[in-house]
Write a protein that holds these residues in place. Structure first.
Motif, mmCIF file in Angstrom:
data_model
loop_
_atom_site.group_PDB
_atom_site.id
_atom_site.type_symbol
_atom_site.label_atom_id
_atom_site.label_comp_id
_atom_site.label_asym_id
_atom_site.label_seq_id
_atom_site.Cartn_x
_atom_site.Cartn_y
_atom_site.Cartn_z
ATOM 1 N N GLY A 172 0.795 -1.208 0.000
ATOM 2 C CA GLY A 172 0.000 0.000 0.000
ATOM 3 C C GLY A 172 0.837 1.272 0.000
ATOM 4 N N GLN A 173 0.162 2.398 0.155
ATOM 5 C CA GLN A 173 0.793 3.709 0.202
ATOM 6 C C GLN A 173 0.174 4.490 1.360
ATOM 7 O OE1 GLN A 173 0.879 5.460 -3.930
ATOM 8 N NE2 GLN A 173 -0.330 3.646 -4.380
ATOM 9 N N VAL A 194 0.251 6.599 -6.335
ATOM 10 C CA VAL A 194 0.542 5.976 -7.626
ATOM 11 C C VAL A 194 -0.590 5.006 -7.939
ATOM 12 C CG1 VAL A 194 2.152 4.561 -8.939
ATOM 13 C CG2 VAL A 194 3.016 6.204 -7.253
ATOM 14 N N PHE A 195 -1.284 5.233 -9.036
ATOM 15 C CA PHE A 195 -2.398 4.382 -9.419
ATOM 16 C C PHE A 195 -1.952 3.411 -10.511
ATOM 17 C CE2 PHE A 195 -4.431 8.218 -7.770
ATOM 18 C CZ PHE A 195 -5.329 7.658 -6.872
ATOM 19 N N THR A 196 -2.262 2.135 -10.305
ATOM 20 C CA THR A 196 -1.965 1.118 -11.302
ATOM 21 C C THR A 196 -3.290 0.528 -11.780
ATOM 22 O OG1 THR A 196 -1.725 -0.533 -9.548
ATOM 23 C CG2 THR A 196 0.272 0.601 -10.271
ATOM 24 N N TYR A 201 -8.560 1.534 -3.198
ATOM 25 C CA TYR A 201 -9.335 1.931 -2.026
ATOM 26 C C TYR A 201 -8.491 2.868 -1.169
ATOM 27 C CZ TYR A 201 -12.142 -2.170 -3.268
ATOM 28 O OH TYR A 201 -12.913 -3.083 -3.933
ATOM 29 N N ILE A 202 -9.157 3.778 -0.484
ATOM 30 C CA ILE A 202 -8.493 4.643 0.476
ATOM 31 C C ILE A 202 -9.135 4.435 1.840
ATOM 32 C CG2 ILE A 202 -9.993 6.617 -0.073
ATOM 33 C CD1 ILE A 202 -7.538 8.412 0.572
#
Length: 206
Positions: A172-173, A194-196, A201-202
């Motif tokens: 995660g980030q 960073v989106f892949t 989800y946040i």
């Protein structure tokens, strides 16, 4: 009460007789073990929790609240002596004798079965299911995560589900919310995410 309701729904029972001296803790551990649960003391109160799937985490740990330098991940690698199936001994409700059933996971050769004595279970199907559970624990629970935190470490209890984010294993980030615009519904973060591919989800914590 929650454990009792779950046992009733699954048809789990403890069926046995204590015919020798045991301490209370030993007896409680055996009784709970027949329904895949464990007793523990929390705040001088005796509590019981069952090892089962959970979907709602009770705590969130990230690099914001993990003590720097305390995070580690150890992987337990299987060896030639690692048990790949389980032989479960139990007291059968039909024959009234000690019986044995082998629980083998899909893909297992069952060449090195572990031996387990399941006290309080008298149904062959239940004994087989508990053997599968223990074999699955041996196969899949091989990632040992260790870290230190501060007062937030008091939030989760034994066997509670917690989420863990850390850059070292790239789980995660994390960042902080620095602004929120209710009109445009825009959340501004301290770190650029960073989106892949896939669904993102946040999770927010206050």
């Amino acid at each position: 009460l929650t454990l009792a309701n779950g046992c009733t729904a699954r048809g789990d029972n403890f069926d046995a007789r204590f015919d020798n001296f045991l301490s209370f803790w030993e007896a409680a551990t055996k009784i709970c073990g027949s329904v895949r649960a464990k007793p523990f003391i929390q705040g001088s109160v005796l509590r019981v929790v069952r090892d089962q799937a959970s979907s709602i985490p009770v705590a969130m740990f990230s690099q914001r609240n993990i003590v720097k330098g305390s995070f580690s991940v150890n992987y337990l690698m299987p060896t030639e002596d690692t048990a790949d199936s389980v032989d479960v001994s139990y007291f059968d409700e039909i024959t009234w004798k000690t019986a044995k059933v082998r629980s083998t996971l899909v893909g297992s050769t069952a060449a090195k079965p572990a031996k387990v004595d399941l006290f309080g279970v008298i149904n062959r199907t239940k004994a087989w299911q508990e053997g599968l559970y223990q074999a699955a624990c041996n196969r899949y629970r091989r990632k040992m995560i260790t870290f230190r935190t501060e007062m937030e470490g008091f939030i989760p209890s034994f066997l509670d589900l917690a989420t863990v984010q850390h850059d070292m294993p790239a789980w995660g980030q994390s960042g902080e919310v620095v602004a929120w615009n209710s009109g445009t519904k825009t959340l501004t973060l301290s770190e650029p995410p960073v989106f892949t591919t896939g669904i993102h989800y946040i999770a927010l914590r206050d």
